[in-house]
Design a protein around this motif. Sequence first.
Motif, PDB file in Angstrom:
ATOM      1  N   TRP A  10       1.094  -1.330   0.083  1.00 45.73           N
ATOM      2  CA  TRP A  10      -0.255   0.086  -0.268  1.00 45.73           C
ATOM      3  C   TRP A  10       1.045   1.434  -0.078  1.00 45.73           C
ATOM      4  O   TRP A  10       1.600   1.281   0.937  1.00 45.73           O
ATOM      5  CB  TRP A  10      -0.714   0.413   1.063  1.00 45.73           C
ATOM      6  CG  TRP A  10      -1.058  -0.939   1.269  1.00 45.73           C
ATOM      7  CD1 TRP A  10      -2.946  -0.787   0.983  1.00 45.73           C
ATOM      8  CD2 TRP A  10      -1.282  -2.498   1.639  1.00 45.73           C
ATOM      9  NE1 TRP A  10      -3.762  -2.305   1.447  1.00 45.73           N
ATOM     10  CE2 TRP A  10      -2.895  -3.075   1.801  1.00 45.73           C
ATOM     11  CE3 TRP A  10       0.074  -2.729   2.466  1.00 45.73           C
ATOM     12  CZ2 TRP A  10      -2.989  -4.627   2.202  1.00 45.73           C
ATOM     13  CZ3 TRP A  10      -0.627  -4.085   3.159  1.00 45.73           C
ATOM     14  CH2 TRP A  10      -1.639  -5.608   2.984  1.00 45.73           C
ATOM     15  N   LEU A  12       1.001   5.386  -0.180  1.00 45.26           N
ATOM     16  CA  LEU A  12       0.607   7.012   0.613  1.00 45.26           C
ATOM     17  C   LEU A  12       1.575   7.704   0.303  1.00 45.26           C
ATOM     18  O   LEU A  12       3.143   7.451   0.686  1.00 45.26           O
ATOM     19  CB  LEU A  12       0.419   6.351   1.495  1.00 45.26           C
ATOM     20  CG  LEU A  12      -0.174   8.074   2.388  1.00 45.26           C
ATOM     21  CD1 LEU A  12      -1.752   8.079   1.559  1.00 45.26           C
ATOM     22  CD2 LEU A  12      -0.649   7.805   3.399  1.00 45.26           C
ATOM     23  N   ASP A  23       5.000   6.402   1.897  1.00 45.04           N
ATOM     24  CA  ASP A  23       4.895   5.600   4.066  1.00 45.04           C
ATOM     25  C   ASP A  23       4.160   3.797   3.196  1.00 45.04           C
ATOM     26  O   ASP A  23       3.921   4.362   2.369  1.00 45.04           O
ATOM     27  CB  ASP A  23       3.791   5.372   4.209  1.00 45.04           C
ATOM     28  CG  ASP A  23       4.231   6.414   5.892  1.00 45.04           C
ATOM     29  OD1 ASP A  23       5.445   6.255   5.857  1.00 45.04           O
ATOM     30  OD2 ASP A  23       3.801   7.433   6.019  1.00 45.04           O
ATOM     31  N   ARG A 113       7.010  -0.067   6.778  1.00 47.00           N
ATOM     32  CA  ARG A 113       6.260  -1.239   7.854  1.00 47.00           C
ATOM     33  C   ARG A 113       6.513  -2.666   7.075  1.00 47.00           C
ATOM     34  O   ARG A 113       5.845  -2.614   6.700  1.00 47.00           O
ATOM     35  CB  ARG A 113       5.293  -0.732   8.225  1.00 47.00           C
ATOM     36  CG  ARG A 113       4.938  -1.084   9.990  1.00 47.00           C
ATOM     37  CD  ARG A 113       3.949  -0.912   9.860  1.00 47.00           C
ATOM     38  NE  ARG A 113       2.919  -1.806  11.231  1.00 47.00           N
ATOM     39  CZ  ARG A 113       2.195  -2.343  11.028  1.00 47.00           C
ATOM     40  NH1 ARG A 113       1.910  -2.689   9.107  1.00 47.00           N
ATOM     41  NH2 ARG A 113       2.096  -3.310  11.973  1.00 47.00           N
TER      42      ARG A 113
HETATM   43  C1  LIG Z   1      -0.002  -0.121   7.488  1.00 44.64           C
HETATM   44  O1  LIG Z   1      -0.485  -0.619   8.668  1.00 44.64           O
HETATM   45  C2  LIG Z   1      -0.735  -0.064   9.448  1.00 44.64           C
HETATM   46  C3  LIG Z   1      -1.409  -1.212  10.899  1.00 44.64           C
HETATM   47  O2  LIG Z   1      -2.084  -1.810   9.384  1.00 44.64           O
HETATM   48  C4  LIG Z   1      -1.991   0.639   9.235  1.00 44.64           C
HETATM   49  O3  LIG Z   1      -2.611   2.040  10.165  1.00 44.64           O
HETATM   50  C5  LIG Z   1      -1.869   2.040   8.015  1.00 44.64           C
HETATM   51  O4  LIG Z   1      -2.740   2.746   7.482  1.00 44.64           O
HETATM   52  C6  LIG Z   1      -1.414   1.002   6.938  1.00 44.64           C
HETATM   53  N1  LIG Z   1      -0.243   2.352   5.807  1.00 44.64           N
HETATM   54  C7  LIG Z   1      -0.956   2.969   4.263  1.00 44.64           C
HETATM   55  C8  LIG Z   1       0.095   3.230   3.923  1.00 44.64           C
HETATM   56  O5  LIG Z   1      -1.445   1.393   3.788  1.00 44.64           O
END
Ligand SMILES: *[C@@H]1O[C@H](CO)[C@@H](O)[C@H](O)[C@H]1NC(C)=O
Length: 336
Positions: A10, A12, A23, A113
């Motif tokens: 994902w 962002l 991120d 992450r």
């Molecule tokens: C990544 O994962 C975390 C925890 O699952 C979530 O809070 C966060 O929004 C996610 N970040 C993206 C950029 O999707």
Amino acid sequence: MAAGTTAGVWVLVLSLWGVAVSDQNITARIGKPLVLNCKGAPKKPPQQLEWKLNTGRTEAWKVLTPQGGPWDSVARVLPNGSLLLPAVGIQDEGTFRCRATSRNGKETKSNYRVQVYQIPGKPDIVDPASELMAGVPNKVGTCVSEGGYPAGTLSWHLDGKTLIPDGKGVSVKEETRRHPETGLFTLHSELMVTPAWGGAPQPTFSCSFSPSFPRRRALHTAPTRPSVWEPVPLEEVQLVVEPAGGAVPPGGTVTLTCETSVQPPPQIHWTKDGTPLPLSPSPGDPGRPGDRRPARRGHHVAQAATQRTGEEGPRKPGGRRGGACGAEPAGGSRGG
Ligand SMILES: *[C@@H]1O[C@H](CO)[C@@H](O)[C@H](O)[C@H]1NC(C)=O
Ligand SMILES: *[C@@H]1O[C@H](CO)[C@@H](O)[C@H](O)[C@H]1NC(C)=O
């Protein structure tokens, strides 16, 4: 190979005060290499960049520079500025950050992450029951999934529909274990059901493993199809004990006969102290002919049952008219 080994990414991208921050949530399979790109870094040295990570291997933030060092076998900065983890492990879960300055002085931050996973082997139903008795709780089998990470969940299905444990007709006993060295999970799920009277004569049970990461498909076991038997009402079954009263000296013989006039002749099940006795004697069973131990105290209870449909008919009629059976509990051989 950056995102090649990852299941879901994902992205962002935020732009704050001229600093680009990117991120990403990365999932990586245990044992595979992982490459994280340092965004905005020049493709070749000289570069102005810094990687830092906070994972299960570090106590706090650990800074890695292109010069390398003792961490090279775990994570190292490649000539193009990307970070390589040659074989991802559970301890590499955590946060990775890179800060790079381009040739024209623009700063870019990358933030990852990382979560790791392992796909377990196909789940399996061990000790599946071949027969179930209507109206009483029966163990259907134990579903086992080995070698997954994170733990994930097991669920049972009856005729294609998910079984929800209600503590009454359906109950499940679960156990989660972690391998002390690999950290991978083994899940056990034991299913007990109480088949309803007049229900399906041959229900189909199966079990599936669902991973914690939602994007992966569930893994299914082969189905198991036990037959459901319905006990003959107790008032139609008679237990005849020889000698009468059932009192025998140690080493003596007692014969229990189960009689019923139900037609067609039903199958007879014997239980001792609530535990089913196997149909054919095997060495070492308590209370079998040839067993040298003295007769034990205990109750033998016979249950007669008919199969619900005529599909197969009664498979093992008790023998004579009236469907009788006998058991010799102990001391078949003398002088022990
Ligand atoms: C990544 O994962 C975390 C925890 O699952 C979530 O809070 C966060 O929004 C996610 N970040 C993206 C950029 O999707
Ligand atoms: C840097 O090199 C690695 C390995 O050759 C490659 O997988 C990665 O995509 C490269 N990074 C960039 C930003 O090109």
